[in-house]
Design an enzyme around this catalytic site. Structure first.
Site, mmCIF file in Angstrom:
data_model
loop_
_atom_site.group_PDB
_atom_site.id
_atom_site.type_symbol
_atom_site.label_atom_id
_atom_site.label_comp_id
_atom_site.label_asym_id
_atom_site.label_seq_id
_atom_site.Cartn_x
_atom_site.Cartn_y
_atom_site.Cartn_z
ATOM 1 N N TYR A 86 4.794 -1.874 5.962
ATOM 2 C CA TYR A 86 5.288 -2.843 6.953
ATOM 3 C C TYR A 86 6.764 -2.561 7.281
ATOM 4 C CZ TYR A 86 7.174 -7.157 8.838
ATOM 5 O OH TYR A 86 7.837 -8.051 9.621
ATOM 6 N N GLY A 112 -1.884 1.549 5.715
ATOM 7 C CA GLY A 112 -1.428 0.615 4.685
ATOM 8 C C GLY A 112 -0.170 -0.089 5.151
ATOM 9 N N LYS A 117 6.654 6.069 -17.615
ATOM 10 C CA LYS A 117 5.849 5.080 -16.905
ATOM 11 C C LYS A 117 5.105 4.275 -17.956
ATOM 12 C CE LYS A 117 4.571 4.143 -12.563
ATOM 13 N NZ LYS A 117 5.333 4.188 -11.326
ATOM 14 N N GLY A 146 1.499 -2.800 3.589
ATOM 15 C CA GLY A 146 2.014 -3.687 2.546
ATOM 16 C C GLY A 146 3.536 -3.636 2.517
HETATM 17 P P1 NAD Z 1 1.249 -2.849 -1.310
HETATM 18 O O1 NAD Z 1 0.205 -3.261 -2.278
HETATM 19 O O2 NAD Z 1 2.305 -3.827 -0.923
HETATM 20 O O3 NAD Z 1 0.545 -2.371 0.056
HETATM 21 C C1 NAD Z 1 -0.544 -1.520 0.105
HETATM 22 C C2 NAD Z 1 -1.330 -1.884 1.372
HETATM 23 O O4 NAD Z 1 -2.389 -0.937 1.533
HETATM 24 C C3 NAD Z 1 -1.988 -3.267 1.309
HETATM 25 O O5 NAD Z 1 -1.647 -4.020 2.463
HETATM 26 C C4 NAD Z 1 -3.477 -2.954 1.251
HETATM 27 O O6 NAD Z 1 -4.267 -3.933 1.882
HETATM 28 C C5 NAD Z 1 -3.524 -1.628 1.989
HETATM 29 N N1 NAD Z 1 -4.730 -0.837 1.727
HETATM 30 C C6 NAD Z 1 -5.452 -0.732 0.590
HETATM 31 N N2 NAD Z 1 -6.482 0.112 0.781
HETATM 32 C C7 NAD Z 1 -6.399 0.551 2.052
HETATM 33 C C8 NAD Z 1 -7.172 1.452 2.819
HETATM 34 N N3 NAD Z 1 -8.259 2.065 2.333
HETATM 35 N N4 NAD Z 1 -6.814 1.673 4.105
HETATM 36 C C9 NAD Z 1 -5.718 1.061 4.643
HETATM 37 N N5 NAD Z 1 -4.953 0.203 3.938
HETATM 38 C C10 NAD Z 1 -5.287 -0.050 2.669
HETATM 39 O O7 NAD Z 1 1.866 -1.517 -1.903
HETATM 40 P P2 NAD Z 1 3.254 -0.812 -1.542
HETATM 41 O O8 NAD Z 1 4.308 -1.319 -2.465
HETATM 42 O O9 NAD Z 1 3.491 -0.842 -0.071
HETATM 43 O O10 NAD Z 1 2.935 0.676 -2.015
HETATM 44 C C11 NAD Z 1 2.107 1.511 -1.238
HETATM 45 C C12 NAD Z 1 2.023 2.878 -1.895
HETATM 46 O O11 NAD Z 1 3.349 3.411 -2.046
HETATM 47 C C13 NAD Z 1 1.398 2.879 -3.298
HETATM 48 O O12 NAD Z 1 0.705 4.099 -3.465
HETATM 49 C C14 NAD Z 1 2.613 2.869 -4.216
HETATM 50 O O13 NAD Z 1 2.333 3.442 -5.487
HETATM 51 C C15 NAD Z 1 3.563 3.743 -3.419
HETATM 52 N N6 NAD Z 1 4.976 3.533 -3.749
HETATM 53 C C16 NAD Z 1 5.531 2.294 -3.557
HETATM 54 C C17 NAD Z 1 6.871 2.114 -3.880
HETATM 55 C C18 NAD Z 1 7.530 0.773 -3.665
HETATM 56 O O14 NAD Z 1 8.772 0.691 -3.714
HETATM 57 N N7 NAD Z 1 6.773 -0.291 -3.396
HETATM 58 C C19 NAD Z 1 7.645 3.166 -4.386
HETATM 59 C C20 NAD Z 1 7.044 4.420 -4.552
HETATM 60 C C21 NAD Z 1 5.706 4.584 -4.220
#
Ligand code: NAD
Length: 348
Positions: A184, A178, A79, A180
């Protein structure tokens, strides 16, 4: 300072990257290359201290080793973190300067997207580096590799529903925290399968969108973990499963995509004792790695990636069943599976 750091876990290599011409400060951690080249995303975050950045990269890189191992990928774990604000107008310059450091590792480490670094940014990294995956240009316009992660989350919740003796997801109540990129898309899959959604996000616009499109009801972001549902799916920040939240959880199972959900390792056992089936985060959120990393070792194929991600169902069922049978936390079972593969293939 490094070798006796509490999160140092016999990492193979930790590289501190500096480029004063653009103000780059970054750290790359290669935890293990036993199963293949280390792979793991690039995070850009304005860490308050270098110590915080080091802690994050040490923990995240170890997590990647375990994730790829349980997912059966021919990859090790690594990482990198860039200490900067992702809204900094100098971001492209920082990415280009950083890419040269990854290139210097000559393929021992491959990097990709993470918080603060999206698929378009990965293309900027690729201008100066041959070892970048999950780039926007590798997919059709508009496709975000996070959708592979969301598909894994859906497969995971299906496995959990079966474990809880539901025949399918119709009427199964799921709370998604969440909304995002991953949350979604996960809601979309769940709605299509007939699940009932309770959702929360700190952003009103994304909540409104999910309510409208997927007929979801809403919860306060501070209390969504306590919603009266079958499955709780944390898809926002880490450390949400802790001494304060666990006693308030009514769900029978937790299966979400956020990284590092357990505030401390011991919370795996706290969940088990509370009778809550917990799907370890790095197991269920491996779909993104499974889908996006194929370019490292083969020709990418959407169908092959989806088939591999569907395999998560059996892995998750095995972990939950063993946890129940052996009376051990699911997080410990997953770690044991990861370590066993590394030991067996490392010796072969
Ligand atoms: P993202 O930033 O697109 O979405 C995160 C969402 O969480 C945002 O809409 C934000 O407003 C919301 N949020 C923040 N604080 C909050 C709270 N206290 N309560 C409710 N909602 C809150 O991120 P993502 O890509 O969807 O990733 C989400 C999680 O999944 C992260 O922990 C990330 O490390 C993990 N993850 C993502 C991926 C990927 O492919 N994107 C892969 C592995 C792990």
């Amino acid at each position: 300072m490094l070798f006796d750091h509490p999160d140092f876990d016999a990492h193979e290599q930790v590289i501190f990257c500096n480029d004063t011409s653009v103000g780059l400060k970054a750290i790359i951690a290669l935890h293990s290359t036993v199963l293949g080249p280390a792979a793991g995303g690039c995070r850009m975050h304005p860490y308050a201290t270098e110590e915080e950045a080091l802690t994050d990269v040490l923990r995240l890189s170890k997590g990647m080793t375990y994730k790829s191992s349980v997912a059966g990928l021919p990859l090790g774990g690594g990482k990198c973190v860039i200490i900067a604000d992702p809204n900094d107008p100098k971001k492209p310059e920082l990415l280009r300067a950083f890419a040269a450091h990854v290139q210097s590792l000559a393929g021992r480490y491959w990097t990709a997207i993470d918080i603060g670094v999206g698929p378009a940014d990965a293309d900027i990294l690729a201008e100066r580096c041959d070892y970048i995956f999950a780039r926007a240009s590798q997919y059709e316009p508009g496709f975000n590799p996070s959708e592979f992660t969301a598909l894994g989350g859906f497969i995971g919740i299906k496995a959990v529903a079966h474990f809880l003796k539901y025949s399918d997801l119709k009427g199964v109540r799921v709370a998604v925290q969440g909304l995002g990129a991953t949350g979604y898309a996960l809601c979309g899959h769940l709605h299509k399968a007939g699940a009932e959604l309770v959702v929360a996000d700190v952003r009103d616009d994304v909540v409104e969108r999910v309510v409208e499109e997927f007929d979801a009801t809403t919860a306060n972001p501070d209390h969504i973990h306590a919603a009266d549902v079958d499955v709780f799916a944390p898809c926002a920040l880490g450390a949400g499963l802790n001494d304060q939240t666990i006693p308030e959880i009514k769900a029978k199972a937790i299966c979400g995509l956020a990284n590092n959900q357990l505030a401390e390792d011991r919370h795996g056992e706290v969940l088990r004792q509370a009778g809550i089936a917990y799907v370890p985060d790095y197991v269920v959120n491996a779909g993104g790695m499974m889908g996006a990393s194929t370019v490292i070792f083969t020709e990418p194929s959407r169908e092959a990636s989806i088939k591999q991600i569907e395999g998560l169902e059996n892995t998750i069922k095995e972990i939950l069943t063993r946890s129940q049978r052996e009376g051990k936390p699911s997080s410990e079972i997953a770690d044991a599976i990861a370590v066993a593969r590394i030991k067996s293939e490392g010796n072969s």
